[in-house]
Design a protein around this motif. Structure first.
Motif, PDB file in Angstrom:
ATOM      1  N   UNK A 223     -20.523  45.417 -27.084  1.00 55.74           N
ATOM      2  CA  UNK A 223     -19.596  44.116 -27.376  1.00 55.74           C
ATOM      3  C   UNK A 223     -19.933  44.212 -29.136  1.00 55.74           C
ATOM      4  N   UNK A 224     -18.950  43.953 -29.847  1.00 61.01           N
ATOM      5  CA  UNK A 224     -19.048  43.591 -31.437  1.00 61.01           C
ATOM      6  C   UNK A 224     -19.990  42.443 -31.321  1.00 61.01           C
ATOM      7  N   UNK A 225     -21.260  42.530 -32.057  1.00 60.50           N
ATOM      8  CA  UNK A 225     -22.154  41.357 -32.267  1.00 60.50           C
ATOM      9  C   UNK A 225     -21.628  40.275 -33.198  1.00 60.50           C
ATOM     10  N   UNK A 226     -20.578  40.821 -33.824  1.00 57.95           N
ATOM     11  CA  UNK A 226     -19.991  39.637 -34.982  1.00 57.95           C
ATOM     12  C   UNK A 226     -18.778  38.637 -33.887  1.00 57.95           C
ATOM     13  N   UNK A 227     -18.477  39.171 -32.924  1.00 60.49           N
ATOM     14  CA  UNK A 227     -17.450  38.379 -32.117  1.00 60.49           C
ATOM     15  C   UNK A 227     -18.100  37.739 -31.148  1.00 60.49           C
ATOM     16  N   UNK A 228     -19.301  38.377 -30.431  1.00 57.84           N
ATOM     17  CA  UNK A 228     -19.861  37.875 -28.997  1.00 57.84           C
ATOM     18  C   UNK A 228     -21.475  37.702 -29.595  1.00 57.84           C
ATOM     19  N   UNK A 229     -21.782  36.440 -29.442  1.00 56.31           N
ATOM     20  CA  UNK A 229     -23.230  36.158 -29.820  1.00 56.31           C
ATOM     21  C   UNK A 229     -23.816  35.835 -28.445  1.00 56.31           C
ATOM     22  N   UNK A 230     -25.149  36.317 -28.183  1.00 55.53           N
ATOM     23  CA  UNK A 230     -25.927  36.212 -27.185  1.00 55.53           C
ATOM     24  C   UNK A 230     -26.795  34.770 -27.205  1.00 55.53           C
ATOM     25  N   UNK A 231     -26.563  33.652 -26.314  1.00 54.19           N
ATOM     26  CA  UNK A 231     -27.172  32.622 -26.477  1.00 54.19           C
ATOM     27  C   UNK A 231     -28.174  32.237 -25.751  1.00 54.19           C
ATOM     28  N   UNK A 232     -28.333  33.261 -24.398  1.00 55.97           N
ATOM     29  CA  UNK A 232     -29.388  33.127 -23.528  1.00 55.97           C
ATOM     30  C   UNK A 232     -29.327  34.451 -22.647  1.00 55.97           C
ATOM     31  N   UNK A 233     -30.448  34.838 -22.042  1.00 59.67           N
ATOM     32  CA  UNK A 233     -30.390  36.016 -21.624  1.00 59.67           C
ATOM     33  C   UNK A 233     -29.580  36.457 -20.484  1.00 59.67           C
ATOM     34  N   UNK A 234     -28.923  35.240 -20.155  1.00 55.69           N
ATOM     35  CA  UNK A 234     -27.809  35.502 -19.194  1.00 55.69           C
ATOM     36  C   UNK A 234     -26.165  35.285 -19.683  1.00 55.69           C
ATOM     37  N   UNK A 235     -26.444  34.968 -21.133  1.00 57.33           N
ATOM     38  CA  UNK A 235     -24.975  34.266 -21.528  1.00 57.33           C
ATOM     39  C   UNK A 235     -24.486  35.070 -22.724  1.00 57.33           C
ATOM     40  N   UNK A 236     -23.390  35.345 -22.964  1.00 55.21           N
ATOM     41  CA  UNK A 236     -22.747  35.972 -24.179  1.00 55.21           C
ATOM     42  C   UNK A 236     -21.519  35.086 -24.332  1.00 55.21           C
ATOM     43  N   UNK A 237     -21.345  34.510 -25.717  1.00 58.22           N
ATOM     44  CA  UNK A 237     -20.067  33.766 -25.862  1.00 58.22           C
ATOM     45  C   UNK A 237     -19.364  34.100 -27.016  1.00 58.22           C
ATOM     46  N   UNK A 238     -17.924  34.031 -26.943  1.00 58.88           N
ATOM     47  CA  UNK A 238     -17.078  34.654 -27.864  1.00 58.88           C
ATOM     48  C   UNK A 238     -17.267  33.463 -29.048  1.00 58.88           C
ATOM     49  N   UNK A 239     -17.433  33.917 -30.195  1.00 60.38           N
ATOM     50  CA  UNK A 239     -17.745  32.939 -31.430  1.00 60.38           C
ATOM     51  C   UNK A 239     -16.546  32.079 -31.622  1.00 60.38           C
ATOM     52  N   UNK A 240     -15.282  32.777 -31.679  1.00 59.98           N
ATOM     53  CA  UNK A 240     -13.998  32.121 -31.535  1.00 59.98           C
ATOM     54  C   UNK A 240     -13.882  31.086 -30.603  1.00 59.98           C
ATOM     55  N   UNK A 241     -14.431  31.222 -29.500  1.00 63.29           N
ATOM     56  CA  UNK A 241     -14.152  29.990 -28.614  1.00 63.29           C
ATOM     57  C   UNK A 241     -15.232  28.817 -28.611  1.00 63.29           C
ATOM     58  N   UNK A 242     -16.079  29.075 -29.489  1.00 64.11           N
ATOM     59  CA  UNK A 242     -17.037  27.759 -29.586  1.00 64.11           C
ATOM     60  C   UNK A 242     -16.446  26.633 -30.232  1.00 64.11           C
ATOM     61  N   UNK A 243     -16.354  25.370 -29.575  1.00 60.53           N
ATOM     62  CA  UNK A 243     -15.925  24.293 -30.044  1.00 60.53           C
ATOM     63  C   UNK A 243     -16.637  23.461 -30.695  1.00 60.53           C
ATOM     64  N   UNK A 244     -17.939  23.290 -30.266  1.00 63.08           N
ATOM     65  CA  UNK A 244     -19.165  22.791 -31.103  1.00 63.08           C
ATOM     66  C   UNK A 244     -20.353  22.940 -30.212  1.00 63.08           C
ATOM     67  N   UNK A 245     -21.389  22.028 -30.916  1.00 64.81           N
ATOM     68  CA  UNK A 245     -22.865  22.193 -30.205  1.00 64.81           C
ATOM     69  C   UNK A 245     -23.226  20.884 -30.252  1.00 64.81           C
ATOM     70  N   UNK A 246     -23.727  20.608 -29.093  1.00 64.53           N
ATOM     71  CA  UNK A 246     -24.297  19.130 -28.672  1.00 64.53           C
ATOM     72  C   UNK A 246     -25.749  19.266 -28.024  1.00 64.53           C
ATOM     73  N   UNK A 247     -26.317  18.239 -27.740  1.00 61.92           N
ATOM     74  CA  UNK A 247     -27.625  18.361 -27.103  1.00 61.92           C
ATOM     75  C   UNK A 247     -27.539  17.400 -25.850  1.00 61.92           C
ATOM     76  N   UNK A 248     -28.410  17.772 -24.742  1.00 63.49           N
ATOM     77  CA  UNK A 248     -28.479  17.013 -23.639  1.00 63.49           C
ATOM     78  C   UNK A 248     -29.553  15.950 -23.694  1.00 63.49           C
ATOM     79  N   UNK A 249     -29.985  15.341 -22.815  1.00 68.05           N
ATOM     80  CA  UNK A 249     -30.916  14.164 -22.861  1.00 68.05           C
ATOM     81  C   UNK A 249     -32.214  14.796 -22.879  1.00 68.05           C
ATOM     82  N   UNK A 250     -32.433  16.173 -22.706  1.00 68.48           N
ATOM     83  CA  UNK A 250     -33.891  16.741 -22.585  1.00 68.48           C
ATOM     84  C   UNK A 250     -33.769  17.502 -24.051  1.00 68.48           C
TER      85      UNK A 250
END
Length: 277
Positions: A223-250
């Motif tokens: 996959x094009x690394x400029x389109x899909x970012x690996x954010x976890x060893x088990x997860x790839x996310x489409x950069x254009x689909x990112x709505x925002x970043x938050x933090x949980x209580x941990x």
């Protein structure tokens, strides 16, 4: 009295069973006389079946375990022909346009882009039928001399194996995924994210969820690394689909996905991607 011409025979190789079934069904629609005498689920089986069954034609998926379609085609092209059998015609099955264009321009093999459309497959069948007819009518082809297209085919396969030179890398454009009991071709640009578990990888779009067997570690390279970012060893996310970043209580970073309530965890190894966001 002229002996009837024997129906042409073919081997079909694709690592996805449902894709083999779909292609076999389409082939039977546009070329009912063709006999599918063997099916392989990887490149090694494709070579072995070709050696054993001596077909006139081999359909090879580009991406297969064991041997890729290109590697299998190179081995098949090196099989010895004789007075009764010539090295078969090759048709690549691929979701990768750069393979298809190169093969088409050389004219020594053909291609079918996934998903296999009836009209495009019918054109491939016409070309293969002409080449098989020309081979049957060529007395020199059975005189023990080398197949004249073999050298050109070997050169093409060498270039395909090496990949395009002097051009930007080409990335996966389509994913074949299981949606219920059917196979669908999903445009990569429409995929929001991939998440893997021990056995399957979930493919999520805005409209539906599908499953594939390809692990994240393979998808990262395809996959094009400029389109899909690996954010976890088990997860790839489409950069254009990112709505925002938050933090949980941990204190963990979570990626919000446009149009979905689901949050994707960011592991510590990838938090640097979101600095300044």
């Amino acid at each position: 009295m002229t002996e009837p011409t024997q129906a042409p025979r073919a081997v079909l190789a694709d690592d996805e069973r449902l894709m083999r079934e779909q292609l076999r069904s389409r082939i039977q629609e546009v070329w009912p006389e063709l006999q599918i005498v063997g099916e392989a689920k990887n490149g090694l089986e494709a070579v072995a079946l070709t050696r054993e069954l001596k077909p006139d034609l081999v359909f090879l998926d580009i991406r297969m375990p064991g041997l890729t379609g290109v590697e299998a085609a190179r081995q098949i092209a090196q099989l010895p022909d004789d007075d009764e059998w010539l090295v078969p015609e090759i048709v690549f099955i691929t979701a990768y346009d750069e393979y298809a264009v190169e093969a088409f321009e050389q004219g020594v093999c053909d291609y079918v882009l996934k998903p296999a459309e009836r009209e495009r497959l019918a054109l491939t069948v016409q070309r293969i039928q002409k080449r098989l007819a020309a081979r049957q009518g060529d007395g020199e082809a059975h005189s023990g001399e080398a197949n004249p297209s073999l050298g050109t085919l070997q050169q093409l396969l060498h270039r395909l194996q090496a990949g395009p030179q002097g051009s930007a890398p080409r990335y996966l454009q389509w994913i074949q995924a299981s949606v219920g009991q059917t196979i669908q071709m999903v445009a990569v640009q429409d995929i929001l994210f991939f998440i893997s578990d021990e056995k399957y990888t979930r493919v999520q779009t805005a409209q539906f969820e599908a499953l594939i067997r390809k692990p994240i570690k393979e998808l990262v390279d395809e996959l094009d690394p400029e389109l899909f970012w690996q954010i976890h060893r088990s997860t790839l996310v489409n950069v254009k689909a990112i709505a925002g970043i938050s933090r949980d209580f941990r204190g963990r970073q979570l990626v919000g996905v446009k149009g979905l309530d689901e949050k994707l965890e960011v592991s510590r190894s990838y938090t640097h991607l979101f600095k300044g966001m």
